[in-house]
Design a protein around this motif. Structure first.
Motif, mmCIF file in Angstrom:
data_model
loop_
_atom_site.group_PDB
_atom_site.id
_atom_site.type_symbol
_atom_site.label_atom_id
_atom_site.label_comp_id
_atom_site.label_asym_id
_atom_site.label_seq_id
_atom_site.Cartn_x
_atom_site.Cartn_y
_atom_site.Cartn_z
ATOM 1 N N GLU A 1 0.775 -1.282 0.012
ATOM 2 C CA GLU A 1 -0.112 0.110 0.146
ATOM 3 C C GLU A 1 0.855 1.174 0.156
ATOM 4 O OE1 GLU A 1 -4.248 0.878 1.931
ATOM 5 O OE2 GLU A 1 -2.992 -0.438 2.687
ATOM 6 N N ILE B 1 -4.629 8.271 6.490
ATOM 7 C CA ILE B 1 -3.271 7.392 6.768
ATOM 8 C C ILE B 1 -3.455 7.216 8.190
ATOM 9 C CG2 ILE B 1 -1.084 7.500 6.622
ATOM 10 C CD1 ILE B 1 -1.192 9.443 4.153
ATOM 11 N N ARG C 1 -4.971 4.413 9.520
ATOM 12 C CA ARG C 1 -4.675 2.957 9.241
ATOM 13 C C ARG C 1 -3.326 2.642 10.027
ATOM 14 N NH1 ARG C 1 -4.401 4.401 3.467
ATOM 15 N NH2 ARG C 1 -3.000 2.883 3.231
ATOM 16 N N ARG D 1 -1.335 1.256 13.239
ATOM 17 C CA ARG D 1 -1.512 0.584 14.286
ATOM 18 C C ARG D 1 -0.063 0.988 15.186
ATOM 19 N NH1 ARG D 1 -2.045 -5.773 15.638
ATOM 20 N NH2 ARG D 1 -0.169 -5.555 14.784
ATOM 21 N N CYS E 1 0.325 -4.702 6.049
ATOM 22 C CA CYS E 1 -0.838 -4.963 5.883
ATOM 23 C C CYS E 1 -1.653 -4.733 7.287
ATOM 24 C CB CYS E 1 -1.090 -6.451 5.490
ATOM 25 S SG CYS E 1 -0.153 -7.580 6.393
ATOM 26 N N ASP E 2 -0.701 -4.735 8.287
ATOM 27 C CA ASP E 2 -1.465 -4.591 9.730
ATOM 28 C C ASP E 2 -1.188 -3.103 10.208
ATOM 29 O OD1 ASP E 2 1.031 -5.167 10.393
ATOM 30 O OD2 ASP E 2 0.409 -6.751 11.670
ATOM 31 N N GLY E 3 -0.557 -2.140 9.802
ATOM 32 C CA GLY E 3 -0.490 -0.837 9.904
ATOM 33 C C GLY E 3 0.643 -0.575 11.015
#
Lengths: 128, 128
Positions: free
Chosen positions: A118, B18, B21, B23, B92-94
């Protein structure tokens, strides 16, 4: 199963000389950056405690600590997307590992080649 | 200077889409993996809060949060070892960013090309 909740590290068979050089976060973990052997693609980032690092070094199969499931996982054990470890390097301040692997199949659980799919918009400054 | 001590992120001009998203860890940070444009070498890992990411994206110069000094630092500001950002990707998991840079000089403060210069012994398992 040892809980990686001490900054001094959990009980592990990891070589004490290596353990002494790790600078763990408050969860007892260091970051593991996974790079594909051959292509140089950065595939994913996961986390290791002392025991996960010990298992990775001694078996040649990438093994991580899952913070959400609170358990060790051998990459590919359920997905078949194995990672055969070719090298592991520690960084200068001991809080990150670079793990070079031969990757079978997709590295990302979403099915993509890498987890970094991304792109964010970035201003490009020309190098002088 | 905002302290990155909230899991919801400090006040920052970062695009809210942004920011939503990311984490962040308990210190409000995500890992920034730095890869050299062209060679694919993984150079270093540092940390970013929302504001460091905003500055990186908006200026094209890699900007991190120093956990030890508790301040922002623009890579190269004192060393001259600038990093011109070519791309930034979120995983993908930020919780991790892949920052691709044109690196001027040594990436590591020790003077080496990369911070990952210390190989650990690893058992090599042959891929079937």
């Amino acid at each position: 199963m040892p809980a990686p909740d001490l900054e001094n590290g959990p009980t592990s068979a990891l070589d004490p000389a290596i353990a002494a050089r790790l600078r763990r976060d408050s969860g007892g973990l260091v970051a593991a950056i996974v790079q594909e052997y051959g292509t140089g693609d950065v595939l994913m980032m996961a986390w290791m405690d002392d025991e996960a690092l010990h298992r990775t070094l001694s078996t040649g199969r990438a093994t991580y600590w899952s913070r959400s499931r609170r358990e060790y996982w051998v990459k590919g054990a359920t997905s078949g997307h194995h990672q055969y470890v070719r090298s592991v390097a520690l960084d200068c301040d001991g809080d990150a590992l670079l793990v070079t692997v031969e990757q079978v199949g997709a590295a990302c659980h979403t099915g993509t080649h890498t987890c970094f799919s991304e792109d964010l918009p970035v201003h490009q400054e020309e190098r002088p």
